[in-house]
Design an enzyme around this catalytic site. Sequence first.
Site, PDB file in Angstrom:
ATOM      1  NE  ARG A 121     -50.267  17.876  39.027  1.00  0.00           N
ATOM      2  CZ  ARG A 121     -49.920  19.688  40.145  1.00  0.00           C
ATOM      3  NH1 ARG A 121     -50.800  19.413  40.508  1.00  0.00           N
ATOM      4  NH2 ARG A 121     -48.966  20.174  40.064  1.00  0.00           N
ATOM      5  CG  HIS A 175     -56.326  21.899  39.355  1.00  0.00           C
ATOM      6  ND1 HIS A 175     -55.171  21.330  38.138  1.00  0.00           N
ATOM      7  CD2 HIS A 175     -56.015  22.302  40.331  1.00  0.00           C
ATOM      8  CE1 HIS A 175     -54.687  20.960  38.716  1.00  0.00           C
ATOM      9  NE2 HIS A 175     -54.508  21.613  39.752  1.00  0.00           N
ATOM     10  CD  GLU A 218     -56.161  19.088  35.425  1.00  0.00           C
ATOM     11  OE1 GLU A 218     -56.096  19.789  35.466  1.00  0.00           O
ATOM     12  OE2 GLU A 218     -56.867  18.381  36.868  1.00  0.00           O
TER      13      GLU A 218
END
Length: 320
Positions: A233, A280, A262
Amino acid sequence: MTEKTKLLQIGSITERMQARLAADFDITELFGETDRAGFLAARGAEFSAIITDGHWGVPEDVMAATPNLKVVSSYGVGYDAIDATGAAARGILVSHTPNVLNDEVANTAILLWLSVSRRVLAADQWARSGDWEAKGAFPLTRTAQKKTVGILGLGRIGQTIADRASMFDAKVLYHSRSPKDVDLEYRADLVDMAKDCDVLIVITPGGAATQHLVNKDVLEALGPEGILINVSRGSVVDETALITALQSGALGGAGLDVFDKEPVIPAALKALENVVLLPHVGSATVETREAMGDLTCANLAEFLKAGRVLTAVPECAHLA
């Protein structure tokens, strides 16, 4: 005809998942409602099930507005966007999709490591731009063989990464909340471990407990030839400190699949040549995403059939 269970959908699901769920669930998409507050106030009590993902989780307003909620099935292994402890206290089962994405995320971590170490993006540009013809051979890079690799978070994926690293004759160290029953060297102090590492691979869960766990001290301990890889993360790494370390040369390079805000990536990171950036996509293969979707649906099907789920998060294991 038996009334279908009302399922609140947060975020998007695939056509394959939609087709599988439609037989047993009456699905309402939260983001399709223009007046979210009004919708939740009027209809929140109808929903006993939620399907979501690791990014959206279950927002606080949704959790508060669904008093009859019994199960949350999340698409993804990370679930820090869900208050699992609070859900467990209410008797709500929360499930996620572990194991099915171990290989792909581990592969992505190794891909990033090799890409940074061997400067794959810069070499690609050298070949495309004509620099090979004009300037000659591309500068030498660093091998990935026989390095010391530190793994931050030795869960299922972390162990898979350790297995992959062994193929490069790596010495593997790890740091986690407590030692594991594994044949790897445990380090209780993260900074101490980073000092001895050529590469630090971050695969610990997100959330408040790991916020900025990789800070200025850890990055400086890795050193000017060290490499940071993050496939967990974005919140785990202090992004400001990371940018400073990369710009100053205090850190050698980084491979990042996740970011703090993000999908926004700081312009300063984009401008750096010693960084490889991915949007991601750690588990984003057709095969793995299908497996994740199938397990997300299977958890809901198991709840309808038996009142339990197949892969409960640890906080809810006693309810499963």
